[in-house]
Design a protein around this motif. Structure first.
Motif, PDB file in Angstrom:
ATOM      1  N   ALA A   1    -147.953  66.881  39.713  1.00 41.88           N
ATOM      2  CA  ALA A   1    -148.651  65.744  39.124  1.00 41.88           C
ATOM      3  C   ALA A   1    -147.764  65.036  38.101  1.00 41.88           C
ATOM      4  N   TYR A   2    -148.116  63.794  37.794  1.00 35.89           N
ATOM      5  CA  TYR A   2    -147.435  63.073  36.735  1.00 35.89           C
ATOM      6  C   TYR A   2    -148.111  63.396  35.412  1.00 35.89           C
ATOM      7  N   VAL A   3    -147.362  63.222  34.326  1.00 31.68           N
ATOM      8  CA  VAL A   3    -147.814  63.661  33.007  1.00 31.68           C
ATOM      9  C   VAL A   3    -147.573  62.540  31.994  1.00 31.68           C
ATOM     10  N   GLU A  19    -152.604  50.562  37.834  1.00 30.75           N
ATOM     11  CA  GLU A  19    -151.711  50.885  38.951  1.00 30.75           C
ATOM     12  C   GLU A  19    -152.184  52.074  39.767  1.00 30.75           C
ATOM     13  N   CYS A  20    -152.991  52.929  39.165  1.00 29.50           N
ATOM     14  CA  CYS A  20    -153.327  54.196  39.826  1.00 29.50           C
ATOM     15  C   CYS A  20    -154.344  54.010  40.951  1.00 29.50           C
ATOM     16  N   PRO A  21    -153.946  54.343  42.193  1.00 27.58           N
ATOM     17  CA  PRO A  21    -154.827  54.148  43.336  1.00 27.58           C
ATOM     18  C   PRO A  21    -155.996  55.136  43.408  1.00 27.58           C
ATOM     19  N   VAL A  22    -155.922  56.214  42.651  1.00 33.19           N
ATOM     20  CA  VAL A  22    -156.998  57.218  42.698  1.00 33.19           C
ATOM     21  C   VAL A  22    -157.754  57.334  41.365  1.00 33.19           C
ATOM     22  N   ASP A  23    -157.498  56.380  40.450  1.00 34.62           N
ATOM     23  CA  ASP A  23    -158.204  56.341  39.161  1.00 34.62           C
ATOM     24  C   ASP A  23    -158.227  57.675  38.414  1.00 34.62           C
ATOM     25  N   CYS A  24    -157.071  58.292  38.341  1.00 30.50           N
ATOM     26  CA  CYS A  24    -157.035  59.598  37.659  1.00 30.50           C
ATOM     27  C   CYS A  24    -156.453  59.529  36.252  1.00 30.50           C
ATOM     28  N   ILE A  25    -156.245  58.300  35.726  1.00 29.89           N
ATOM     29  CA  ILE A  25    -155.730  58.159  34.356  1.00 29.89           C
ATOM     30  C   ILE A  25    -156.888  57.775  33.435  1.00 29.89           C
ATOM     31  N   HIS A  26    -157.183  58.664  32.473  1.00 31.23           N
ATOM     32  CA  HIS A  26    -158.357  58.486  31.628  1.00 31.23           C
ATOM     33  C   HIS A  26    -157.999  58.391  30.149  1.00 31.23           C
ATOM     34  N   TYR A  33    -154.531  60.299  29.556  1.00 33.64           N
ATOM     35  CA  TYR A  33    -154.164  61.531  30.242  1.00 33.64           C
ATOM     36  C   TYR A  33    -154.309  61.366  31.746  1.00 33.64           C
ATOM     37  N   ILE A  34    -153.490  62.104  32.493  1.00 27.88           N
ATOM     38  CA  ILE A  34    -153.560  62.108  33.960  1.00 27.88           C
ATOM     39  C   ILE A  34    -154.186  63.416  34.437  1.00 27.88           C
ATOM     40  N   ASP A  35    -155.191  63.293  35.282  1.00 24.62           N
ATOM     41  CA  ASP A  35    -155.851  64.473  35.856  1.00 24.62           C
ATOM     42  C   ASP A  35    -154.945  65.045  36.951  1.00 24.62           C
ATOM     43  N   THR A  38    -156.199  65.387  40.592  1.00 19.76           N
ATOM     44  CA  THR A  38    -156.494  64.179  41.369  1.00 19.76           C
ATOM     45  C   THR A  38    -155.234  63.366  41.671  1.00 19.76           C
ATOM     46  N   CYS A  39    -154.244  63.439  40.803  1.00 14.95           N
ATOM     47  CA  CYS A  39    -152.993  62.693  40.979  1.00 14.95           C
ATOM     48  C   CYS A  39    -152.342  63.029  42.315  1.00 14.95           C
ATOM     49  N   ILE A  40    -151.972  61.978  43.050  1.00 18.64           N
ATOM     50  CA  ILE A  40    -151.346  62.177  44.371  1.00 18.64           C
ATOM     51  C   ILE A  40    -149.826  61.960  44.324  1.00 18.64           C
ATOM     52  N   ASP A  41    -149.268  61.947  43.109  1.00 19.75           N
ATOM     53  CA  ASP A  41    -147.809  61.838  42.939  1.00 19.75           C
ATOM     54  C   ASP A  41    -147.223  60.582  43.578  1.00 19.75           C
ATOM     55  N   CYS A  42    -147.949  59.486  43.511  1.00 22.67           N
ATOM     56  CA  CYS A  42    -147.446  58.255  44.134  1.00 22.67           C
ATOM     57  C   CYS A  42    -146.357  57.588  43.299  1.00 22.67           C
ATOM     58  N   GLY A  43    -146.365  57.863  41.982  1.00 17.44           N
ATOM     59  CA  GLY A  43    -145.330  57.322  41.106  1.00 17.44           C
ATOM     60  C   GLY A  43    -145.554  55.895  40.640  1.00 17.44           C
ATOM     61  N   ALA A  44    -146.639  55.270  41.022  1.00 18.20           N
ATOM     62  CA  ALA A  44    -146.880  53.860  40.686  1.00 18.20           C
ATOM     63  C   ALA A  44    -147.031  53.618  39.185  1.00 18.20           C
ATOM     64  N   CYS A  45    -147.540  54.583  38.473  1.00 10.92           N
ATOM     65  CA  CYS A  45    -147.785  54.417  37.036  1.00 10.92           C
ATOM     66  C   CYS A  45    -146.507  54.459  36.204  1.00 10.92           C
ATOM     67  N   GLU A  46    -145.552  55.231  36.625  1.00 11.04           N
ATOM     68  CA  GLU A  46    -144.381  55.515  35.790  1.00 11.04           C
ATOM     69  C   GLU A  46    -143.611  54.271  35.328  1.00 11.04           C
TER      70      GLU A  46
HETATM   71 FE1  SF4 Z   1    -152.057  57.801  39.583  1.00 16.59          FE
HETATM   72 FE2  SF4 Z   1    -149.932  57.772  41.164  1.00 16.59          FE
HETATM   73 FE3  SF4 Z   1    -149.615  57.912  38.535  1.00 16.59          FE
HETATM   74 FE4  SF4 Z   1    -150.599  59.998  39.840  1.00 16.59          FE
HETATM   75  S1  SF4 Z   1    -148.531  59.151  40.055  1.00 16.59           S
HETATM   76  S2  SF4 Z   1    -151.390  59.151  37.930  1.00 16.59           S
HETATM   77  S3  SF4 Z   1    -151.775  58.994  41.461  1.00 16.59           S
HETATM   78  S4  SF4 Z   1    -150.483  56.192  39.675  1.00 16.59           S
END
Ligand code: SF4
Ligand code: F3S
Length: 76
Positions: A1-3, A19-26, A33-35, A38-46
């Motif tokens: 997961a991303y942190v 940016e998060c496609p699964v809404d796991c940033i709260h 924080y990133i759950d 639920t995080c799918i490691d897409c990297g879009a947030c970074e």
């Molecule tokens: Fe969301 Fe992707 Fe970032 Fe994980 S890596 S928190 S899924 S945007």
């Protein structure tokens, strides 16, 4: 997961949230924080974080390691 790590504290830019496609940033009190479950490691947030607070778990800097657990603990 991303942190999400310490540079987020007091900044809370929130660009990452959109940016998060699964809404796991709260939103927490001091930072976001990133759950990890639920995080799918897409990297879009970074790349959108202006203070570079977001890292893939394996690339979290030595001095920010405690944030791996802090992100996970927020969702307990
Ligand atoms: Fe969301 Fe992707 Fe970032 Fe994980 S890596 S928190 S899924 S945007
Ligand atoms: Fe924090 Fe950066 Fe997101 S400051 S809220 S991790 S865009």
């Amino acid at each position: 997961a991303y942190v999400i790590t310490s540079p987020c504290i007091g900044v809370k830019d929130a660009s990452c949230v959109e940016e998060c496609p699964v809404d796991c940033i709260h939103e927490g009190e001091d930072q976001y924080y990133i759950d990890p479950d639920t995080c799918i490691d897409c990297g879009a947030c970074e790349p959108v974080c202006p203070v570079e607070a977001i890292f893939a778990e394996e690339f979290v800097p030595e001095e920010e390691q405690e944030f791996i657990q802090k992100n996970a603990d927020f969702f307990k």
